[in-house]
Design a protein around this motif. Structure first.
Motif, PDB file in Angstrom:
ATOM      1  N   ALA A 102       0.866  -1.359  -0.020  1.00 35.16           N
ATOM      2  CA  ALA A 102      -0.050  -0.088  -0.104  1.00 35.16           C
ATOM      3  C   ALA A 102       0.781   1.274  -0.007  1.00 35.16           C
ATOM      4  O   ALA A 102       0.370   2.401   0.413  1.00 35.16           O
ATOM      5  CB  ALA A 102      -0.864   0.058   1.312  1.00 35.16           C
ATOM      6  N   ASP A 103       2.046   1.228  -0.461  1.00 40.25           N
ATOM      7  CA  ASP A 103       3.040   2.334  -0.174  1.00 40.25           C
ATOM      8  C   ASP A 103       2.614   3.479  -1.080  1.00 40.25           C
ATOM      9  O   ASP A 103       2.908   4.552  -1.173  1.00 40.25           O
ATOM     10  CB  ASP A 103       4.456   2.043  -0.596  1.00 40.25           C
ATOM     11  CG  ASP A 103       4.599   1.153  -1.534  1.00 40.25           C
ATOM     12  OD1 ASP A 103       3.765   0.461  -2.165  1.00 40.25           O
ATOM     13  OD2 ASP A 103       5.803   1.055  -2.270  1.00 40.25           O
ATOM     14  N   ASP A 104       1.864   3.040  -2.573  1.00 41.39           N
ATOM     15  CA  ASP A 104       1.392   4.402  -3.486  1.00 41.39           C
ATOM     16  C   ASP A 104      -0.199   4.071  -3.617  1.00 41.39           C
ATOM     17  O   ASP A 104      -0.904   3.892  -2.796  1.00 41.39           O
ATOM     18  CB  ASP A 104       2.311   4.434  -4.451  1.00 41.39           C
ATOM     19  CG  ASP A 104       1.967   5.823  -5.082  1.00 41.39           C
ATOM     20  OD1 ASP A 104       1.620   6.775  -4.394  1.00 41.39           O
ATOM     21  OD2 ASP A 104       2.172   5.896  -6.322  1.00 41.39           O
ATOM     22  N   LYS A 381      -1.802   3.261   5.479  1.00 38.67           N
ATOM     23  CA  LYS A 381      -0.746   4.073   5.325  1.00 38.67           C
ATOM     24  C   LYS A 381      -0.469   4.638   6.700  1.00 38.67           C
ATOM     25  O   LYS A 381      -1.332   4.829   7.728  1.00 38.67           O
ATOM     26  CB  LYS A 381      -1.129   5.165   4.212  1.00 38.67           C
ATOM     27  CG  LYS A 381      -1.222   4.639   2.956  1.00 38.67           C
ATOM     28  CD  LYS A 381      -1.541   5.695   1.749  1.00 38.67           C
ATOM     29  CE  LYS A 381      -1.653   5.163   0.336  1.00 38.67           C
ATOM     30  NZ  LYS A 381      -0.576   4.881  -0.257  1.00 38.67           N
ATOM     31  N   PRO A 382       0.705   5.264   6.926  1.00 37.55           N
ATOM     32  CA  PRO A 382       0.912   6.104   7.990  1.00 37.55           C
ATOM     33  C   PRO A 382      -0.022   6.785   8.500  1.00 37.55           C
ATOM     34  O   PRO A 382      -0.605   7.699   7.697  1.00 37.55           O
ATOM     35  CB  PRO A 382       2.170   6.788   7.671  1.00 37.55           C
ATOM     36  CG  PRO A 382       2.878   5.754   6.540  1.00 37.55           C
ATOM     37  CD  PRO A 382       1.773   5.363   5.980  1.00 37.55           C
ATOM     38  N   GLY A 383      -0.149   7.039   9.969  1.00 34.75           N
ATOM     39  CA  GLY A 383      -1.330   7.602  10.428  1.00 34.75           C
ATOM     40  C   GLY A 383      -2.441   6.558  10.799  1.00 34.75           C
ATOM     41  O   GLY A 383      -3.049   6.685  11.834  1.00 34.75           O
ATOM     42  N   CYS A 879       5.252   1.635  11.413  1.00 32.59           N
ATOM     43  CA  CYS A 879       4.898   0.277  11.615  1.00 32.59           C
ATOM     44  C   CYS A 879       3.850  -0.129  12.849  1.00 32.59           C
ATOM     45  O   CYS A 879       2.778  -0.829  12.580  1.00 32.59           O
ATOM     46  CB  CYS A 879       6.080  -0.834  11.947  1.00 32.59           C
ATOM     47  SG  CYS A 879       6.518  -0.358  13.703  1.00 32.59           S
ATOM     48  N   VAL A 880       3.777   0.730  13.768  1.00 32.44           N
ATOM     49  CA  VAL A 880       2.447   0.696  14.630  1.00 32.44           C
ATOM     50  C   VAL A 880       1.216   1.144  14.103  1.00 32.44           C
ATOM     51  O   VAL A 880       0.063   0.647  14.076  1.00 32.44           O
ATOM     52  CB  VAL A 880       2.991   1.475  15.698  1.00 32.44           C
ATOM     53  CG1 VAL A 880       1.377   1.451  16.874  1.00 32.44           C
ATOM     54  CG2 VAL A 880       4.003   0.920  16.723  1.00 32.44           C
ATOM     55  N   ARG A 915       6.276  -3.520   6.269  1.00 31.91           N
ATOM     56  CA  ARG A 915       7.425  -3.650   5.451  1.00 31.91           C
ATOM     57  C   ARG A 915       7.592  -2.385   4.610  1.00 31.91           C
ATOM     58  O   ARG A 915       8.393  -1.743   4.512  1.00 31.91           O
ATOM     59  CB  ARG A 915       7.451  -5.210   4.673  1.00 31.91           C
ATOM     60  CG  ARG A 915       8.821  -4.681   3.871  1.00 31.91           C
ATOM     61  CD  ARG A 915       8.649  -6.076   2.925  1.00 31.91           C
ATOM     62  NE  ARG A 915       8.689  -7.458   3.319  1.00 31.91           N
ATOM     63  CZ  ARG A 915       9.775  -7.962   3.337  1.00 31.91           C
ATOM     64  NH1 ARG A 915      10.957  -7.482   3.199  1.00 31.91           N
ATOM     65  NH2 ARG A 915       9.745  -9.226   3.898  1.00 31.91           N
ATOM     66  N   SER A 916       6.308  -2.067   3.940  1.00 36.73           N
ATOM     67  CA  SER A 916       6.169  -1.023   3.042  1.00 36.73           C
ATOM     68  C   SER A 916       6.579   0.260   3.742  1.00 36.73           C
ATOM     69  O   SER A 916       7.245   1.367   2.914  1.00 36.73           O
ATOM     70  CB  SER A 916       5.002  -0.796   2.202  1.00 36.73           C
ATOM     71  OG  SER A 916       4.607  -1.829   1.680  1.00 36.73           O
TER      72      SER A 916
END
Length: 996
Positions: A102-104, A381-383, A879-880, A915-916
């Protein structure tokens, strides 16, 4: 390590929520709760709904803790992960891991719950109670303000099977289930411990969990089968029903053209699914029949847009042959299908939505009457789950209205806007890896990717924070600590820091370069006045070459007390930055400010002076000589029929003549790097030029130029001619062979194959940006050994075979970045000075301030960029954030400055999402210190970690660096202190993590 998740007992879930909330003010790692306003509540399916968003059927709605985290953050409509007759081990054998990327744009290759159906049922019932508890106890909303929606598939026979039938009936009414009774009894037994929830509240928790279903059908399911399932759910099960519809209804040509236009031309899919799936001509009459049927039964019916978009695995994205695309690339297709159906049904068809929804477009979607809206990609994604809060607040501010009908015109406009919305378009260039080359450490893994990516490792987080507080002078001192050229780098640095910024996973990177220049401008006079010649250390150094590398070396050494002289053959310092980079990008007044710092430090500057040979400089008493001569040997590209003009020669003449040279009406630039962009942009500005063509044998996506420089060339009107390889020059033209792209080569770029087909491009002048060479002759004349490519041989301090002589910058390995040359300068300067030339000025941010920014999407604006900086060196926890199952836990270990991250094995299904987003070249689910439920689980894994063998006695079985230990956590001398303290903290303060 197993990819099988272990479902937690309700008692453990409750203990976890209460302990974490009471001690940290968080729930499953979510820091900021959403508190619903009852007056804003809407109605759907005859029940209240406090806000119309929630997790889509997927990784975020599979386990009870996932659903609880979603609720705490702002979700109120939960599309539970799909159940089908195939489940458990049988299904797991069909899903390759990792299964999410899911990095992009997002891809996944899993589709249904990985639990057994009875387990899924238990998780959903437990979640129902958890949400009811949090709603009342924490004042988050009404106990009847949220809804569960079951997702079932994939054929009528499976749905009618005893297993799925029992699931449906139990979700409709759960009062007879053991799980429901056990959860209620637990709450009743602990009612006296609660602050707000009473026994009466507990007794009032409804057993009628779910009265709606969403039908999930596999690709290729015939319309008769789809309609029969809907007919069954409506008539026999009396459930409000949505049918998931696929973007294949739009047709292959529409989907292909849309994705190509938006930069997703590399996404591969064939016509098969479009021909095999439900056809639009069949869907419309079917939906009309079902609308009529549901109305006659007094039930609600609609469609869910969209289900999945299957694409081919072409670049090893996931270990599968086919995967499902979602996220920002699915949005234009999903919203287009919503618009098409809204127009077809004059707004009367109820439409639920999923497909790239986020905080940027939620108002557009829901404002058109399209709701509920469920999300997956954005909260992967982050957040993470925290992103739901912003969406809920946007909808609150907007003021949602009860459903009347969908706004067709609004949806058509949204679909039109989507194809040119930068939040959904693919960037002009493939994003580079944002990972460092290092492995994630077991402890203190917090790192700022921007700082790691910067060759001189500027303390970005610190000066961003100081800038945001208006403390520009202090920020400038932090900048100057590592950066000798704040004005040059603040203007033309290629900003690899921004390419690695975690904000790229949100929207746009923090504008680090602009902030640096802002601080430099605001604090220039103060910074200049603070500089004084340092106390002499008794050493002298000569710097040959006054470009950025030479200037930086002089700055670092002078600040360390070295007496420095710069020899520069040109009239001014700045090297290629002054002589070649066009004035419209940077002019000499900017460079002069960095020069003034050198002058204030007492550096002797000799311009218009050819440096003596190295041997003479050594005889003149210089202890060290630093050669910063650049890669000044100009290359040429020889073509049949002529030799193009060298790009640097053209740019130098452009600057000398103030842009008055006349290259002709048509100019062709060959190349795809930053120099090619500068050349093309300069040519556009020359008098008489009508067309500037930039020729490159690949596409824009694979050009080595920085994306910002490429986009500026596009904006200036440079005409890109892609997939062309120069072949020969003719009078007034450049003849090129057409090329095609093949499989990626060793560099990761697509391979190139030339064809026999040619194209003629008008050309009064052809310019080649083909790179420069290091001056091997110069080095050899000065007794410096070079390798087979003519590059000087140097040691780790960049010293040569001639004692006291160093080589730095472009003259070392060829043309590179200004900041890379500065890194060389720092290395050589420290060797020459015999001591460090900079210190440490970093300081941590306030953690609560960082958590307040997490999950908030915000583009650069007139507000200070520090408000967008995530201060990753203080709080990373990517990662959290991104773990759907909450299997990566932030742990506060007393006495340790940073929170520690521990991986909980029994909650992980190896989806690979962490990992992403880990900034290290690592996968936290494999590489972080791991808590195992039992020793047997640890035996199946290679992870360093521990299993508690006797909780009361504090005994654990530990694997550290591959070796096994049996330890008492309080006296674990066999382990590093930090690891022992982490284990001891889990046993003492995080007992709810220890599985019974």
């Amino acid at each position: 390590m197993s990819d099988k998740m272990t479902c937690m007992p309700f008692s453990q879930l409750m203990e976890w929520i209460r302990a974490e909330h009471d001690t940290k003010g968080t729930v499953f790692g979510v820091h900021r709760p959403y508190k619903a306003d009852a007056s804003r509540s809407l109605t759907i399916f005859g029940r209240n709904l406090e806000t119309v968003i929630g997790p889509a059927a997927g990784p975020n709605s599979q386990l009870a803790q996932n659903i609880a985290a979603s609720y705490y953050a702002g979700a109120r409509f939960f599309e539970l992960k799909t159940v089908q007759i195939m489940d458990g081990d049988e299904l797991a054998a069909c899903v390759n891991k990792p299964c999410i990327k899911a990095d992009d744009e997002c891809y996944n290759c899993e589709w249904s719950t990985e639990l057994y159906v009875p387990q899924a049922q238990e998780e959903y019932i437990k979640a129902w109670f958890l949400l009811s508890f949090m709603a009342k106890e924490y004042g988050l909303g009404s106990m009847d303000g949220f809804q569960f929606n079951i997702s079932v598939g994939y054929d009528l026979a499976g749905i009618k099977s005893p297993k799925i039938d029992h699931f449906i009936e139990s979700m409709k009414y759960a009062g007879h289930t053991d799980t429901f009774r056990e959860c209620r009894q637990y709450l009743l037994e602990h009612a006296e411990e609660f602050g707000r929830m009473t026994a009466e509240d507990i007794e009032a928790i409804s057993p009628d969990i779910c009265n709606s279903a969403t039908i999930s059908t596999l690709h290729g399911c015939p319309p008769q089968e789809i309609e029969s399932i809907a007919d069954y759910l409506l008539k026999e099960k009396r459930m409000h029903t949505f049918i998931k519809c696929n973007p294949t209804l739009l047709g292959y040509d529409f989907a292909r053209a849309t994705l190509d236009k938006m930069g997703y031309d590399y996404v591969a899919f064939g016509r098969f699914h479009f021909e095999d799936d439900l056809q639009y001509a069949d869907a419309v009459p079917m939906l009309k029949r079902l609308m009529k049927l549901s109305a006659s039964l007094g039930l609600e019916f609609g469609v869910k847009i969209t289900n999945t978009f299957p694409v081919d695995v072409k670049a090893g994205e996931l270990p599968s042959e086919e995967m499902y695309m979602s996220g920002k690339s699915l949005y234009p297709l999903s919203i287009s299908l919503a618009a098409k159906l809204s127009q077809e049904f004059a707004g009367r068809l109820r439409i639920a939505y999923s497909g790239g929804a986020d905080a940027f477009n939620i108002e557009r979607i829901a404002g058109c009457g399209v709701w509920p809206v469920t999300v997956a990609t954005t909260i992967l994604k982050p957040g993470g789950y925290q992103r739901l809060l912003q969406m809920a607040e946007v909808l609150d501010d907007m003021g949602m209205k009860p459903f009347d009908k969908t706004d067709t015109e609004g949806l058509i406009k949204a679909a039109q806007d989507a194809v040119c919305d930068r939040h959904h378009m693919k960037p002009a260039k493939m994003p580079a890896s944002r990972k460092s080359s290092e492995k994630v450490p077991l402890l203190d893994c917090y790192t700022a990717p921007c700082e790691d990516a910067c060759p001189i490792h500027q303390e970005v987080s610190t000066y961003m924070r100081l800038s945001g507080e208006g403390r520009y002078e202090e920020a400038m001192q932090v900048i100057l600590n590592e950066n000798a050229l704040p004005f040059i780098t603040g203007t033309i640095c290629a900003h690899g820091c921004m390419s690695h910024c975690t904000r790229n996973f949100y929207e746009s990177p923090v504008q680090i370069r602009d902030t640096k220049l802002l601080c430099a401008g605001k604090a220039y006079e103060a910074a200049l006045s603070s500089l004084e010649p340092a106390k002499s250390c008794g050493r002298r150094a000569a710097v040959v070459g006054g470009g950025p590398s030479g200037m930086a070396a002089a700055f670092y050494m002078a600040r360390a007390g070295v007496q420095v002289t710069i020899y520069e053959k040109r009239p001014v310092l700045g090297g290629i930055v002054s002589s070649v980079i066009p004035d419209f990008r940077i002019d000499d007044t900017v460079i002069a400010k960095d020069v003034s710092f050198l002058e204030k430090l007492g550096v002797e500057i000799k311009c218009n002076t050819q440096a003596p040979p190295v041997s003479e400089l050594k005889r003149a008493g210089y202890d060290s000589v630093i050669l910063a001569v650049g890669a000044y040997k100009r290359s040429s590209l020889k073509l049949e029929g002529g030799t193009p003009v060298n790009a640097l020669a053209f740019l130098e003449e452009f600057n000398e003549t103030k842009g008055t040279i006349r290259p002709g009406r048509n100019v062709v630039v060959i190349g795809g790097g930053n120099t090619a962009m500068d050349t093309a942009r300069a040519a556009v500005r020359c008098p008489g030029v009508e067309h500037v063509y930039l020729v490159y044998r690949r596409t824009k996506r694979y050009m080595p130029a920085d994306e910002h420089e490429l986009l500026q060339a596009v904006a200036d009107g440079v005409e890109f001619r892609e997939l062309l390889a120069p072949a020969r020059m003719e009078k007034g033209a450049l003849i090129c062979r057409k090329t095609t792209l093949g499989a990626p080569d060793a560099s990761g770029r697509a391979g190139v194959r030339e064809t026999e087909e040619t194209e003629k491009i008008p050309a009064d002048m052809v310019i080649a940006a083909v790179g420069e060479k290091v001056p091997a002759d110069y080095y050899e004349e000065n007794g410096i050994c070079v390798d087979e490519k003519g590059r000087p041989k140097v040691d780790s301090n960049l010293g040569t075979n001639v004692p006291g002589v160093y080589v730095i910058g472009d003259g070392l390995n060829g043309p590179s970045l200004v900041v890379k040359g500065m890194a060389d300068a720092k290395t050589a300067a420290e060797a020459a000075a015999g001591k460090p030339v900079s210190g440490h000025r970093s300081s941590p941010a306030v953690k609560s301030d960082v958590y307040a920014r997490k999950g908030i999407l915000a583009e650069p604006s007139d507000k200070k960029e520090a408000q967008r900086c995530l201060s990753c060196s203080t709080v990373c926890e990517n990662c959290v954030d991104v773990c759907p199952n909450r299997a990566n836990i932030s742990v506060h270990v007393p006495g340790m400055e940073k929170e520690q991250v521990i991986h909980v094995d029994y909650m992980c299904n190896e989806c690979g999402n962490c990992r992403s987003f880990c900034p290290y070249d690592s996968a936290p689910y494999l590489d972080k210190f791991t808590l195992f439920a039992k020793e047997a689980d640890m035996e199946e894994s290679k992870n360093d970690g521990f299993a508690v063998t006797d909780q009361a006695a504090g005994l654990c079985r530990v694997r550290y660096l591959g070796r096994m230990h049996t330890v008492n956590a309080a006296e674990a001398k066999e382990l590093p202190e930090g690891i022992a303290r982490l284990i001891e903290t889990i046993l003492k303060d995080y007992t709810y993590l220890i599985s019974s």
